[in-house]
Scaffold this active site. Sequence first.
Site, mmCIF file in Angstrom:
data_model
loop_
_atom_site.group_PDB
_atom_site.id
_atom_site.type_symbol
_atom_site.label_atom_id
_atom_site.label_comp_id
_atom_site.label_asym_id
_atom_site.label_seq_id
_atom_site.Cartn_x
_atom_site.Cartn_y
_atom_site.Cartn_z
ATOM 1 N N LEU A 80 0.797 -1.238 0.000
ATOM 2 C CA LEU A 80 0.000 0.000 0.000
ATOM 3 C C LEU A 80 0.825 1.281 0.000
ATOM 4 C CD1 LEU A 80 -2.766 -1.348 2.351
ATOM 5 C CD2 LEU A 80 -3.024 -0.839 -0.063
ATOM 6 N N CYS A 138 -6.999 -5.585 2.089
ATOM 7 C CA CYS A 138 -5.630 -5.742 1.569
ATOM 8 C C CYS A 138 -4.915 -6.891 2.252
ATOM 9 C CB CYS A 138 -4.808 -4.484 1.745
ATOM 10 S SG CYS A 138 -3.175 -4.717 1.022
ATOM 11 N N THR A 201 -7.229 -9.232 -4.096
ATOM 12 C CA THR A 201 -6.367 -10.356 -4.471
ATOM 13 C C THR A 201 -6.457 -11.512 -3.466
ATOM 14 O OG1 THR A 201 -4.572 -9.249 -3.313
ATOM 15 C CG2 THR A 201 -4.722 -8.899 -5.689
ATOM 16 N N GLY A 273 -7.734 -4.373 -13.417
ATOM 17 C CA GLY A 273 -6.495 -4.097 -12.710
ATOM 18 C C GLY A 273 -5.265 -4.566 -13.451
HETATM 19 C C1 LIG Z 1 0.055 -4.050 -8.009
HETATM 20 C C2 LIG Z 1 -1.307 -4.023 -7.401
HETATM 21 C C3 LIG Z 1 -1.629 -3.056 -6.439
HETATM 22 C C4 LIG Z 1 -2.904 -3.017 -5.878
HETATM 23 N N1 LIG Z 1 -3.199 -2.053 -4.954
HETATM 24 C C5 LIG Z 1 -4.473 -1.961 -4.456
HETATM 25 C C6 LIG Z 1 -4.840 -0.903 -3.556
HETATM 26 O O1 LIG Z 1 -4.043 -0.019 -3.219
HETATM 27 N N2 LIG Z 1 -6.105 -0.886 -3.051
HETATM 28 C C7 LIG Z 1 -7.043 -1.840 -3.421
HETATM 29 O O2 LIG Z 1 -8.186 -1.772 -2.961
HETATM 30 N N3 LIG Z 1 -6.726 -2.835 -4.299
HETATM 31 C C8 LIG Z 1 -5.477 -2.909 -4.814
HETATM 32 N N4 LIG Z 1 -5.163 -3.906 -5.710
HETATM 33 C C9 LIG Z 1 -6.185 -4.921 -6.081
HETATM 34 C C10 LIG Z 1 -6.852 -4.594 -7.433
HETATM 35 O O3 LIG Z 1 -7.504 -3.348 -7.392
HETATM 36 C C11 LIG Z 1 -7.848 -5.705 -7.827
HETATM 37 O O4 LIG Z 1 -8.822 -5.826 -6.798
HETATM 38 C C12 LIG Z 1 -7.203 -7.079 -8.015
HETATM 39 O O5 LIG Z 1 -5.910 -6.958 -8.570
HETATM 40 C C13 LIG Z 1 -8.050 -8.029 -8.898
HETATM 41 O O6 LIG Z 1 -8.279 -7.495 -10.190
HETATM 42 P P1 LIG Z 1 -7.317 -7.830 -11.480
HETATM 43 O O7 LIG Z 1 -7.177 -9.311 -11.542
HETATM 44 O O8 LIG Z 1 -8.011 -7.209 -12.653
HETATM 45 O O9 LIG Z 1 -5.997 -7.176 -11.191
HETATM 46 C C14 LIG Z 1 -3.896 -3.964 -6.280
HETATM 47 C C15 LIG Z 1 -3.558 -4.928 -7.263
HETATM 48 C C16 LIG Z 1 -2.312 -4.959 -7.826
HETATM 49 C C17 LIG Z 1 -2.011 -6.002 -8.883
#
Ligand SMILES: Cc1cc2nc3c(=O)[nH]c(=O)nc-3n(C[C@H](O)[C@H](O)[C@H](O)COP(=O)(O)O)c2cc1C
Length: 312
Positions: A80, A138, A201, A273
């Site tokens: 974060l 998170c 995640t 994402g």
């Molecule tokens: C590098 C990275 C940083 C992330 N940082 C945050 C964050 O700061 N806050 C949050 O709510 N989710 C965060 N996520 C989660 C994403 O917003 C999303 O919920 C998750 O990656 C699943 O979607 P995707 O498969 O399309 O990436 C992050 C994901 C990644 C890969």
Amino acid sequence: MKPPETSTPDMAVNLAGVRLRNPVIAASGTFGYGVEFADILGLDRIGAFVTKGLSRTPMEGNRAPRIIETASGMINAIGLQNVGVQAFVQEKLPAIRALRNTVCIANVFGFSVEDCIAVIRVLNEVDGTAMYELNASCPNTKHGGMVFGTDPEALAELVSRCRAVSTRPLIVKLSPNVTSIALMARVAQECGADAISLVNTFVSLAIDVKTRRPRIANVTGGLSGPAIKPIAVRMVWEAARAVRIPVIGMGGILNAEDAVEFMLAGATAVEVGTASYADPRAVEKIATGLKKWCVASQVARAADLTGGMRLD
Ligand SMILES: Cc1cc2nc3c(=O)[nH]c(=O)nc-3n(C[C@H](O)[C@H](O)[C@H](O)COP(=O)(O)O)c2cc1C
């Protein structure tokens, strides 16, 4: 001859009272603070963007390595990292406000309920964000984050107290690292959430077999990308059946058909994402692709896709 009605489908969706021009949103943590992408894609062609998670004070995040690629996905333990809400307001928000035609959703997190309330209070005082997405999920911090997302009582307290101070619609981002996502979705709704978003995640571990060490310095990290998509679609379906408030679906969306899948499972909108790591223009391409898909499939209103899975 009169063109078919669906040649210009209505792509707009209503997300807890906020109108999005289309349902495709850039997900938190993969799109900076939005403005960094202004020269890369048309921010006025996507539904909205979510900022990197904002905390009360700046955070440096975890040590490297903190991102690795896995089969059809990636593991991250960024921890974060962010500029903090004050610097966000001073340094990023003026440029965001100038975008005018783009919906900005501020992602909020903290290590305690008071931390989250403090961030929300700062954002309440200024224009530029349309909604808040409260990260109750998170997996990469030692306390806070995931505790809220996995314990129904902790989630209830977080949501009800944040709802009480928020002057903007509150989206609660749920953790997929739970036994019953329907239960957590209902808790969020009963405590005043205006919408829920999922999935964050999945807690994961990858080991380098030569060194026998974890491939991520934090040992565990969060798995995202296409590898998680079928699990995410199932969870969105279960959550959407459990609540009346809008659901934002995400997890491994790479193209328009993936977005449709989440909407059929019950999502009003979707977030993208990891795809932005492979192609920084992915969110715009998926938004454009969704419109083309609606034309080809004779869907007159994107909103009609929500919950449209057939079980007969
Ligand atoms: C590098 C990275 C940083 C992330 N940082 C945050 C964050 O700061 N806050 C949050 O709510 N989710 C965060 N996520 C989660 C994403 O917003 C999303 O919920 C998750 O990656 C699943 O979607 P995707 O498969 O399309 O990436 C992050 C994901 C990644 C890969």
